[in-house]
Design a protein around this motif. Sequence first.
Motif, PDB file in Angstrom:
ATOM      1  N   HIS A 295     -15.638  32.440 -38.393  1.00  0.00           N
ATOM      2  CA  HIS A 295     -15.744  33.906 -38.325  1.00  0.00           C
ATOM      3  C   HIS A 295     -17.151  34.397 -38.656  1.00  0.00           C
ATOM      4  O   HIS A 295     -17.340  35.549 -39.054  1.00  0.00           O
ATOM      5  CB  HIS A 295     -14.729  34.579 -39.253  1.00  0.00           C
ATOM      6  CG  HIS A 295     -13.313  34.406 -38.812  1.00  0.00           C
ATOM      7  ND1 HIS A 295     -12.900  34.693 -37.533  1.00  0.00           N
ATOM      8  CD2 HIS A 295     -12.208  33.974 -39.478  1.00  0.00           C
ATOM      9  CE1 HIS A 295     -11.601  34.446 -37.427  1.00  0.00           C
ATOM     10  NE2 HIS A 295     -11.158  34.001 -38.572  1.00  0.00           N
ATOM     11  N   GLY A 296     -18.128  33.520 -38.476  1.00  0.00           N
ATOM     12  CA  GLY A 296     -19.516  33.902 -38.708  1.00  0.00           C
ATOM     13  C   GLY A 296     -20.410  33.322 -37.628  1.00  0.00           C
ATOM     14  O   GLY A 296     -19.998  33.131 -36.486  1.00  0.00           O
ATOM     15  N   VAL A 297     -21.639  33.031 -37.990  1.00  0.00           N
ATOM     16  CA  VAL A 297     -22.661  32.603 -37.032  1.00  0.00           C
ATOM     17  C   VAL A 297     -23.151  31.207 -37.403  1.00  0.00           C
ATOM     18  O   VAL A 297     -23.459  30.930 -38.570  1.00  0.00           O
ATOM     19  CB  VAL A 297     -23.851  33.586 -37.018  1.00  0.00           C
ATOM     20  CG1 VAL A 297     -24.956  33.090 -36.099  1.00  0.00           C
ATOM     21  CG2 VAL A 297     -23.380  34.971 -36.570  1.00  0.00           C
ATOM     22  N   LEU A 298     -23.223  30.336 -36.404  1.00  0.00           N
ATOM     23  CA  LEU A 298     -23.840  29.018 -36.551  1.00  0.00           C
ATOM     24  C   LEU A 298     -25.137  29.028 -35.747  1.00  0.00           C
ATOM     25  O   LEU A 298     -25.114  29.199 -34.524  1.00  0.00           O
ATOM     26  CB  LEU A 298     -22.904  27.924 -36.035  1.00  0.00           C
ATOM     27  CG  LEU A 298     -23.483  26.502 -36.052  1.00  0.00           C
ATOM     28  CD1 LEU A 298     -23.652  26.006 -37.482  1.00  0.00           C
ATOM     29  CD2 LEU A 298     -22.598  25.544 -35.257  1.00  0.00           C
ATOM     30  N   PHE A 299     -26.254  28.841 -36.429  1.00  0.00           N
ATOM     31  CA  PHE A 299     -27.567  28.866 -35.776  1.00  0.00           C
ATOM     32  C   PHE A 299     -28.128  27.458 -35.724  1.00  0.00           C
ATOM     33  O   PHE A 299     -28.331  26.812 -36.757  1.00  0.00           O
ATOM     34  CB  PHE A 299     -28.514  29.789 -36.548  1.00  0.00           C
ATOM     35  CG  PHE A 299     -29.920  29.804 -36.000  1.00  0.00           C
ATOM     36  CD1 PHE A 299     -30.150  29.881 -34.634  1.00  0.00           C
ATOM     37  CD2 PHE A 299     -31.013  29.761 -36.851  1.00  0.00           C
ATOM     38  CE1 PHE A 299     -31.445  29.895 -34.122  1.00  0.00           C
ATOM     39  CE2 PHE A 299     -32.310  29.787 -36.358  1.00  0.00           C
ATOM     40  CZ  PHE A 299     -32.519  29.852 -34.985  1.00  0.00           C
TER      41      PHE A 299
END
Length: 502
Positions: A295-299
């Motif tokens: 539910h977030g961001v993987l960079f």
Amino acid sequence: MSLAIVHTRALCGLEASPVTVEVHLANGLPAFNLVGLPDAEVREARDRVRAALAVAQFDFPQRRITVNLAPADLPKEGGAFDLPIALGILAASGQIRVEALDGHEFVGELSLDARLRPVRGALAIALAAAADGHALVVPAANADEAALARAASVLPANSLLEVCAHLEARSEILPHVRREAAAPDAAMPDLADIKGQLRARRALEVAAAGAHSVLLFGPPGTGKSMLAQRLPGLLPPMSEDEAVASAAVQSIEGGFDPTCWHRRPFRAPHHSASAPALVGGGSVPRPGEISLAHHGVLFLDELPEFDRRVLEALREPLETGRITVSRAGRRAEFPARFQLVAAMNPCPCGYHGASGSRCRCTPERIARYLGKLSGPLLDRIDLVVEVPALEPAELATAAPGESSAVVATRVLAARARQSERQGGVNAALAPRAIERHCTPDAAARKLLEDAAAGLGLSARGYHRLLKVARSIADLAGQERVGVAHVAEAVTYRRALDLRRRG
């Protein structure tokens, strides 16, 4: 009484499985046997418990002590079993009442002076204990985290003596009061810091609106990492269910900070990360970066520098939102509904195609570099956008762009339309739902068919293009997908065949 039973939990993947600590005292030469598939950390509990009981001035029974951790076929790891083992010994030897243990579950690692140290997975354990209607006694350092489970009755304690005094009704441990959600972080990176790069900013807004994956490519220093770091600020606030699911995964890994409650995670592993570190693994399966970004961001910066096998491991979770880690005799499933943002250079030196002819890479070297990105992986990335180098004069005269707050308002409105229409984000639409909710008008359908044929899109690529067009239409407040929406979506797919650029 020579037998006592204490209830606790063992972490097994994302689940906190119930464990019964059975303590039996028998006559014979003094011994302390610990059975039930304990690992090295659990076996060391014998020495910690012995020292803690002595420091707390309890009598350590000089009898044959057998501690069974049931079920016997479930592996147990960590120091969380110290407290239930110590309480079991005290109850079996008659130093505390056995019936006082009823209705409680206990977790906590004991220090040698009988204080309680925090453990991993407090939130996952609290959720499971609440489902069974039990009060949970945890170290005080875990109280804020465990209390995030709304239905849980969390009793925080600082030491073994506090727990025993509560059980013997000499003093009471009051349930921990849950803290309110943290206020938004005013220091979160703002999109207004990015000068120029209007196309990349627009692509980031579209990605945020539909939860799409995005790949940014361009020379070094053009703002790719800055753009990626600003994506969390464009996303809507987390719902209660999303916050609990995300926090539970981080709790299992032991890295959850209660002050970050309701904040979307942003994970940025180094390109040297192994496949188990990225997708999860280990002899006892642990969540990887993709699950910690749930539910977030993987960079993923410097995308082609990752090992190709590591990148290929992303294909399944990008499609399903889950990852299954299988080991001999063990299997664990972790959620991985993350939003991928990747960045890369156009060649190993970074300057291919840039002004000034600074690139010295041979075509073969460029092809080898870009060849690390397989077709199936690129097919799962919704938007690819070039982030070109800006001239110094353009940087000096560029006006500040819109702030993250302004863009986030449009993204929130687009997400609200998606939620009302289909109950979820566009990126997660199944094929049947795509046919129902992403139907283009006649002119847009013709453009879509021509683009699919011209670009040689797979069925997956066709559907992903249509979902991006649906997100663009949602940002515009349009009910139907039109020509302009499809045309913009096509521009993001045309850049997918990066290898031709070599």
